[in-house]
Design an enzyme around this catalytic site. Structure first.
Site, PDB file in Angstrom:
ATOM      1  N   GLU A   1     -11.394  -6.787   8.475  1.00 46.74           N
ATOM      2  CA  GLU A   1      -9.999  -6.715   8.048  1.00 46.74           C
ATOM      3  C   GLU A   1      -9.826  -7.224   6.607  1.00 46.74           C
ATOM      4  OE1 GLU A   1      -7.827  -5.031   9.309  1.00 46.74           O
ATOM      5  OE2 GLU A   1      -5.832  -5.849   9.089  1.00 46.74           O
TER       6      GLU A   1
ATOM      7  N   ASP B   1       0.781  -1.241   0.000  1.00 45.87           N
ATOM      8  CA  ASP B   1       0.000   0.000   0.000  1.00 45.87           C
ATOM      9  C   ASP B   1       0.815   1.294   0.000  1.00 45.87           C
ATOM     10  OD1 ASP B   1       0.806  -0.755   2.534  1.00 45.87           O
ATOM     11  OD2 ASP B   1      -1.121  -0.492   3.505  1.00 45.87           O
TER      12      ASP B   1
ATOM     13  N   THR C   1       2.080   8.565   5.635  1.00 47.19           N
ATOM     14  CA  THR C   1       1.155   7.428   5.714  1.00 47.19           C
ATOM     15  C   THR C   1       0.592   7.256   7.119  1.00 47.19           C
ATOM     16  OG1 THR C   1       0.852   5.135   5.033  1.00 47.19           O
ATOM     17  CG2 THR C   1       2.877   5.634   6.230  1.00 47.19           C
TER      18      THR C   1
END
Ligand code: DMJ
Length: 824
Positions: free
Chosen positions: A388, A294, A492
């Protein structure tokens, strides 16, 4: 000049693929509709200023409820355990295994939280907290920590707090005693992380000992790291270098990014998720946008924004186009294999990917951001909290909910970009849900399973640094904030780094263009990033985005060349690309026949390079026309529909094994591939018990030499395969346990294993509807076992075509030899 006649029917090559795409969207639409039909509170109305202010204050209270719980019951521990209402200390609190590598006994939650206090305007508490950090936090501990987590939470937290301390000194006339202590702490911690970068590739190890560096004996075997772990360093390290004047951090972080870039798959431009830091070999080739990768994508883009280095934008664009081509499936984002990107490798999505729409907003691609966000919102409404991980049919895959920020983060960026009150309503719902289901007496507790709502004794530091920060920001007006957030990049971990950092310069780097990208990589961004930078990118986010931008499939050297096989006559971008390549299309004969004649001339091409491409395109088109006439196009269409990896479970329709039909199945990563004409043929037998998860099959004797069928669930795919192999089965078919699932409406995926390669029999997966047909065939002749063949779908089609051709030939020969008789 080359001239040829063809039909525009090549566009039909991708029809089935398109159909599948629409089926997915249709499936989603039905799903969305069914959720919404039970929802009377569909958020459509604007939110009043009063309500927005109330929600902002509620977000503030949520923050303080969690912050006080931590400060009063856990500090100086790294985290609060909200159910035990005490601190989590490394080496004291029972270990949770690798997960605890986050903890360094350095008061992580407080460091991570400092800048949220500034955004909330609580300068007094910020000053107090900064003093505590300077007084209490130290790093000289014999503890192995995650390099990535320590960087984003601790280094990022310290840097942001340092920057804001200096800002407050100037703007709010407070903290005059502050002399850069936090920056010194960040520098010290940075040095403690540096030994991790001593690898042959320059890609950092995943973990390092804060005191001993890599000399810790436990780290001797350290080899693997994740792409996000290695690729989420640059923002903090560049800021550290620019603020301290010590270039080493930025040098190392750039080198790691360069090394990662070299590891991309040259065909697909995708990255895997786990790699070996010494050899640079990929360990996991799954490629998506969630866990493991990510923030690598996030840091490519944000490094460009923060540092102004064009090469990061070029790299981001290359990856972004690849993700949108292979991973994106309507609003969903599904992992593929980096080296075989046409096959989905997972049938579920993890919640970390919820950050992606936020990143898309920043990069200017609004439309898919809106779509994916909407899908996530539906998942949230369906399960109350986003689990999740969830499957392509939105069922729960992993039931935990860790109070993660990603969905709220994307909601915030979408609201900033669009001003659409829908996003305020979404935020309201997320806020109220957190209040109702996760608030406990001592903070907020994660949920161990969203189905039961059972709490987990866990409140990660990002709840305070990100989740509540983004919630507060969502409901705030710019004038509520002491700083103009548009002048900062959010890391982030949602730490604030000012865009002015680029002006501090960096003597160690010349921002020349590297030779592995060119100016077209920028031209293809929309709005063109050439024009945006630096004037607009650094201005308010609202100015970033003016709407959704079409992705072009130009023929130029910076993009992928349009091949004849991909060409669709109905696609305007394709027509433009073909035109640029110097090809003119003229309809011939009756228009209804769709016949066109292609002319190619270098003279008409936009550039010499595109002229060359045009020539190649014409040659490919010639080949295709030949293939078509040889009836091989049909096979290519099959290949295109079923992608490379789709398997066939074929079964005989008659007792004499003459007539066969095939059903779609998915392969696995852990079993041998059936290549080319290879196949396994055998009688089917059902496993007893059907889930095949016990130590032994009760019908093991019967299974020997046959193809076993087991149902999905209760244990991993690979453990079922081992049991089948142990019982002497020649292959295994795993059938889905979700009623109504089908490969026609859901992407086919390859089953994941556990990294071992001890399974020697082929294993395939069938969705329920396809398996249902097999099961009906079994029941039709209960006394005779059903004979099946497992092979590649494309090979099955080839086999059938060959059979048909043979039959036609035989029929023709028979007809010829019989002719005289008839004449007689
Ligand atoms: C945070 O630590 C960061 O956002 C990271 O990039 C991903 N995981 C958590 C939040 O879920």
């Amino acid at each position: 000049m080359i001239m040829m006649t063809t039909t525009s029917s090549t566009s039909s090559l991708s029809c089935s693929a398109q159909r599948q795409h629409w089926l997915v969207l249709l499936a989603l639409f039905i799903f969305v509709a069914s959720v919404l039909s039970t929802e009377s509170s569909m958020p459509t109305q604007n939110m009043s200023h009063k309500e927005r202010t109330e929600l902002k204050e509620e977000a503030r209270e949520m923050f303080y409820h969690a912050y006080r719980a931590y400060m009063e019951n856990a500090y100086p521990a790294d985290e609060l355990m909200p159910l035990s209402c005490k601190g989590r200390y490394r080496g004291v609190t029972p270990s949770r295994g690798d997960m605890d590598d986050i903890l360094g006994n350095f008061s992580m939650t407080l460091v991570d939280t400092l800048d949220t206090l500034v955004l909330l305007g609580d300068f007094a508490e910020f000053e107090h907290a900064v003093k505590l950090v300077i007084r209490d936090v130290q790093f000289d501990s014999d503890i192995i920590v995650s390099v990535f987590e320590t960087n984003i939470r601790m280094v990022g937290g310290l840097l942001s707090a340092h920057i804001l301390s200096e800002y407050l000194q100037k703007q709010a006339d407070v903290m005059h005693w502050y002399k850069g202590e936090l920056l010194e702490m960040a520098r010290e911690l940075g040095y403690r992380l540096l030994p991790a970068f001593n690898t042959s590739t320059g890609i950092p190890h995943a973990r390092v000992n804060l005191r001993l560096g890599m000399k810790d004996p436990q780290l001797k075997v350290s080899r693997e790291t994740c792409t996000a772990c290695a690729g989420t360093i640059l923002l903090e390290f560049a800021a550290l270098s620019r603020l301290t004047g010590d270039p080493i951090f930025e040098v190392r972080a750039h080198a790691a990014m360069d090394a990662l870039w070299k590891l991309r798959h040259r065909g697909s431009d995708l990255m895997g998720t786990v790699l070996n830091v010494h050899s640079g070999d990929w360990v996991r080739r799954d490629s998506g946008v969630g866990a493991g990768i990510d923030s690598y994508y996030e840091y490519l883009f944000k490094s460009y924004v923060l540092l102004g280095d064009d090469k990061y934008l070029a790299r981001f664009n290359r990856h972004y186009n690849a993700v949108m081509k292979y991973v994106s499936e309507g609003p969903m984002l599904l992992d593929v294999l980096m080296h075989r990107p046409h096959a989905k490798s997972r049938n579920f999505m993890d919640s970390l990917l919820a950050f992606w729409p936020g990143l898309q907003v920043l990069s200017g691609d609004l439309k898919p951001a809106v779509q994916t966000h909407e899908m996530l919102y539906q998942v949230m409404q369906m399960h109350t909290l986003i689990p999740e991980a969830f499957t392509v049919d939105f069922q729960i895959h992993w039931g935990q909910h860790h109070l993660r920020p990603e969905f709220i983060e994307s909601t915030y960026f979408l609201y900033r970009a669009t001003g659409d009150h829908h996003y305020l309503q979404v935020g309201k719902r997320a806020l109220k849900t957190l209040q109702q289901y996760t608030k406990v007496a001592c903070g907020y507790a994660a949920v161990s399973d969203v189905r039961t709502g059972k709490h987990d004794d866990r409140m990660d530091s990002f709840v305070l640094s990100e989740t509540f920060k983004y919630l507060y920001l969502l409901f705030s007006e710019p004038q509520d904030l002491i700083i103009n957030v548009d002048e900062f990049v959010f890391t982030t971990e949602a730490h604030l780094l000012p865009l002015s950092i680029a002006q501090l310069g960096n003597s160690t780097f010349s921002f020349r263009q590297s030779d592995d990208h060119n100016v077209l990589d920028f031209m293809r961004t929309c709005p063109s990033s050439n024009k945006l930078f630096p004037e607009k990118v650094r201005k308010p986010l609202r100015n970033f985005i003016t709407g959704s931008c079409p992705r072009t499939t130009g023929s130029g050297s910076g993009g992928k060349r349009l091949s004849a096989l991909d060409f669709q006559a109905s696609n305007a971008d394709h027509l433009r690309a073909v035109y640029d390549m110097g090809i003119t299309m003229v309809s011939v004969g009756d228009r209804s026949q769709g016949k066109v004649r292609l002319f190619h001339s270098f003279y008409n091409a936009k550039s010499h390079e595109e002229g060359e491409m045009g020539l190649q395109f014409m040659q490919e088109m010639l080949e295709l026309t030949k293939l078509q006439s040889m009836n091989q196009l049909a096979q290519l269409q099959v290949r295109s529909k079923y992608k490379d990896l789709t398997m066939a479970v074929a079964f005989a329709l008659d007792e004499h094994l003459q007539d066969w039909t095939a059903l779609m199945a998915g392969p696995s990563h852990f079993s041998p591939e059936l290549i080319g004409e290879q196949f396994v043929e055998g009688d089917l037998v059902l496993a007893k018990p059907i889930r095949a998860c016990n130590e032994k099959l009760t019908n093991a004797e019967e299974v020997k030499g046959k193809i076993l069928v087991a149902e999905r669930g209760d244990c991993t795919f690979v453990s079922k395969a081992r049991l089948a192999q142990q019982a002497g089965a020649t292959a295994l078919i795993v059938c889905d346990n979700v009623p109504g699932s089908s490969g026609e409406t859901q992407p086919m995926f390859a089953m994941s294993g556990d990294g071992n390669d001890d399974v020697l029999i082929p294993v395939v997966f069938m969705y329920s509807l396809e398996f249902g047909k097999l099961s009906t065939a079994m029941q039709r002749r209960p006394q005779t076992p059903l004979r099946v063949r497992i092979m590649q779908m494309v090979e099955f089609k080839r086999w059938q075509l060959a059979k048909e051709a043979h039959q036609n030939e035989t029929a023709a020969t028979t007809a010829t030899t019989q002719k005289p008789d008839k004449e007689l």
